[in-house]
Scaffold this active site. Structure first.
Site, PDB file in Angstrom:
ATOM      1  N   LYS A 112       0.831  -1.209   0.000  1.00 15.16           N
ATOM      2  CA  LYS A 112       0.000   0.000   0.000  1.00 15.16           C
ATOM      3  C   LYS A 112       0.863   1.255   0.000  1.00 15.16           C
ATOM      4  CE  LYS A 112      -4.299  -1.692   2.014  1.00 15.16           C
ATOM      5  NZ  LYS A 112      -5.296  -1.481   3.090  1.00 15.16           N
ATOM      6  N   LYS A 194      -4.674 -11.027  -6.554  1.00 20.10           N
ATOM      7  CA  LYS A 194      -5.941 -11.342  -5.888  1.00 20.10           C
ATOM      8  C   LYS A 194      -7.029 -10.355  -6.280  1.00 20.10           C
ATOM      9  CE  LYS A 194      -5.324  -8.558  -1.844  1.00 20.10           C
ATOM     10  NZ  LYS A 194      -5.501  -8.203  -0.511  1.00 20.10           N
ATOM     11  N   LYS A 197     -10.650  -4.821  -3.758  1.00 19.54           N
ATOM     12  CA  LYS A 197     -11.581  -3.697  -3.814  1.00 19.54           C
ATOM     13  C   LYS A 197     -10.939  -2.460  -4.407  1.00 19.54           C
ATOM     14  CE  LYS A 197     -12.599  -3.879   0.561  1.00 19.54           C
ATOM     15  NZ  LYS A 197     -13.190  -3.717   1.900  1.00 19.54           N
TER      16      LYS A 197
HETATM   17  P1  AMP Z   1     -10.989  -6.217   3.305  1.00 19.90           P
HETATM   18  O1  AMP Z   1     -11.837  -5.977   2.135  1.00 19.90           O
HETATM   19  O2  AMP Z   1      -9.551  -6.008   3.001  1.00 19.90           O
HETATM   20  O3  AMP Z   1     -11.443  -5.501   4.507  1.00 19.90           O
HETATM   21  O4  AMP Z   1     -11.131  -7.755   3.576  1.00 19.90           O
HETATM   22  C1  AMP Z   1     -12.213  -8.371   4.242  1.00 19.90           C
HETATM   23  C2  AMP Z   1     -11.971  -9.856   4.311  1.00 19.90           C
HETATM   24  O5  AMP Z   1     -11.988 -10.442   3.002  1.00 19.90           O
HETATM   25  C3  AMP Z   1     -10.597 -10.229   4.898  1.00 19.90           C
HETATM   26  O6  AMP Z   1     -10.743 -11.354   5.746  1.00 19.90           O
HETATM   27  C4  AMP Z   1      -9.768 -10.570   3.693  1.00 19.90           C
HETATM   28  O7  AMP Z   1      -8.737 -11.482   3.978  1.00 19.90           O
HETATM   29  C5  AMP Z   1     -10.803 -11.199   2.774  1.00 19.90           C
HETATM   30  N1  AMP Z   1     -10.427 -11.062   1.354  1.00 19.90           N
HETATM   31  C6  AMP Z   1     -10.105  -9.933   0.705  1.00 19.90           C
HETATM   32  N2  AMP Z   1      -9.807 -10.165  -0.589  1.00 19.90           N
HETATM   33  C7  AMP Z   1      -9.944 -11.511  -0.769  1.00 19.90           C
HETATM   34  C8  AMP Z   1      -9.777 -12.387  -1.897  1.00 19.90           C
HETATM   35  N3  AMP Z   1      -9.424 -11.931  -3.083  1.00 19.90           N
HETATM   36  N4  AMP Z   1      -9.996 -13.697  -1.704  1.00 19.90           N
HETATM   37  C9  AMP Z   1     -10.366 -14.167  -0.490  1.00 19.90           C
HETATM   38  N5  AMP Z   1     -10.538 -13.399   0.598  1.00 19.90           N
HETATM   39  C10 AMP Z   1     -10.342 -12.082   0.480  1.00 19.90           C
END
Ligand code: AMP
Ligand code: TRP
Length: 327
Positions: A112, A194, A197
């Site tokens: 980041k 991956k 968002k």
């Molecule tokens: P975040 O959007 O970063 O707040 O992530 C929320 C949850 O989604 C966290 O537990 C991340 O590890 C999971 N996560 C985010 N991106 C992925 C992805 N591409 N595949 C699987 N899990 C994800």
């Protein structure tokens, strides 16, 4: 004491099927077995610049997503991080337990920070101390997350162990729960990264609010691998990613999924995957719309009260152990 779960997602951008398959789906599955707290981590979101209006709206939307995914407010506690000031308070203290060198090693920070180039905020570096505070405040046993959070869980354990050693047994040391399949759903436009968002290319992810046409279009454009066979194979990450999504959304075993697609082409795989995703998201989106603002407000204020009670008790103990006293 019952075994406890804590997890959260940041209210930045639209949650996607990676978030659902890697994390939320397991939150739902585990909530009956554990005492669960699910948090919208808005204080983490501001470690990179956010538009205030959008952040406020997304915070409520993410809470709606939790409910639509099947988190039951009668069973689990759903709340917003900033509603419980003990998160920020404990984060400060843990900033005085964690070392800069440990924080600088975090791959999420490095990624980041590279993207921000200049003006990297101090909060981006100390992000893991806030995440450790979230988890340790509730004496959490298990943290269901996607693969990208593994390192943050390791540093959380290190922080807890160091605090316990230096100030006396205070925190439970949590374990990560990372699913075998789905912990890393890859981007549809590039199977080497991956689904994220914050990706500029909106075609890389299927968001939980995408409509049927958008879903069809995104899968149609998705990259594939060379060859024609449709089976799980590490050497063919794009097809394996699509098959994993299919497997998780339908509940069909991998061998069944392979048998189902035997002799079929990539176009067929993409079209069936779009059907399955649309069928999954339709009722999901209906549930999101069905929750009134009043109901959501009530759930979040109940959640705040329940969370705060636990957080206060931990904070009292932490301060006592460290000799932090006032009038
Ligand atoms: P975040 O959007 O970063 O707040 O992530 C929320 C949850 O989604 C966290 O537990 C991340 O590890 C999971 N996560 C985010 N991106 C992925 C992805 N591409 N595949 C699987 N899990 C994800
Ligand atoms: N850092 C996590 C993410 O980006 C979100 C998060 C913040 C979290 N606090 C947490 C996840 C506590 C689990 C437990 O996905």
């Amino acid at each position: 004491m019952p075994k406890r779960i804590f997890s959260g997602a940041q209210p930045t951008g639209n949650l996607h099927i990676g978030n659902y398959l890697g994390a939320l789906r397991n939150w739902v599955a585990l909530q009956q077995e554990y005492e669960s707290l699910y948090c919208v981590v808005n204080l983490h979101a501001v470690t990179v610049p956010q538009d205030p209006k959008a952040l406020a709206a997304k915070t409520l939307e993410v809470a709606r997503v939790y409910l639509a995914a099947g988190i039951d407010p009668k069973v689990s506690t759903i709340f917003v991080q900033s509603d419980v000031p003990e998160h920020a308070e404990l984060a400060w203290i843990l900033n005085c337990v964690v070392r800069i060198s440990e924080l600088e090693r975090m791959t999420q920070f490095k990624d980041k920070a590279r993207k921000q180039r200049e003006n990297v905020l101090a909060g981006l570096l100390t992000y893991p101390a806030l995440m450790a505070a979230d988890i340790l405040l509730y004496q959490t046993d298990l943290v269901p997350v996607g693969h990208d959070q593994k390192q943050h869980l390791e540093i959380t354990r290190d922080i807890a162990e160091r605090f316990n050693r230096d100030f006396g047994e205070t925190f439970r040391v949590p374990d990560a729960f990372i699913p075998k399949v789905g912990a890393k759903i890859m981007a549809l436009d590039d199977a080497s990264k991956k689904m994220s968002k914050s990706d500029e290319n909106i075609n890389g992810s299927i968001t939980l609010v995408d409509d049927a046409d958008t879903i069809r279009r995104k899968f149609k454009r998705a990259v594939t691998d060379s060859g024609t066979e449709i089976r799980f194979d590490e050497a063919r990450p794009a097809i394996t990613n699509m098959l994993s999504i299919f497997h998780l959304l339908t509940g069909k075993e991998p061998s069944e999924v392979e048998a189902h697609f035997e002799g079929k082409g990539y176009a067929q795989l993409k079209s069936e995957l779009a059907d399955v995703t649309i069928e999954f998201l339709r009722p999901f989106q209906e549930r999101m719309r069905a929750i009134s603002d009043e109901e959501l407000g009530r759930i979040l204020s109940d959640g705040r009260d329940k969370a705060r009670e636990i957080a206060r008790a931990t904070m009292r103990e932490v301060k006592e152990r460290m000799g932090i006293v006032g009038a």
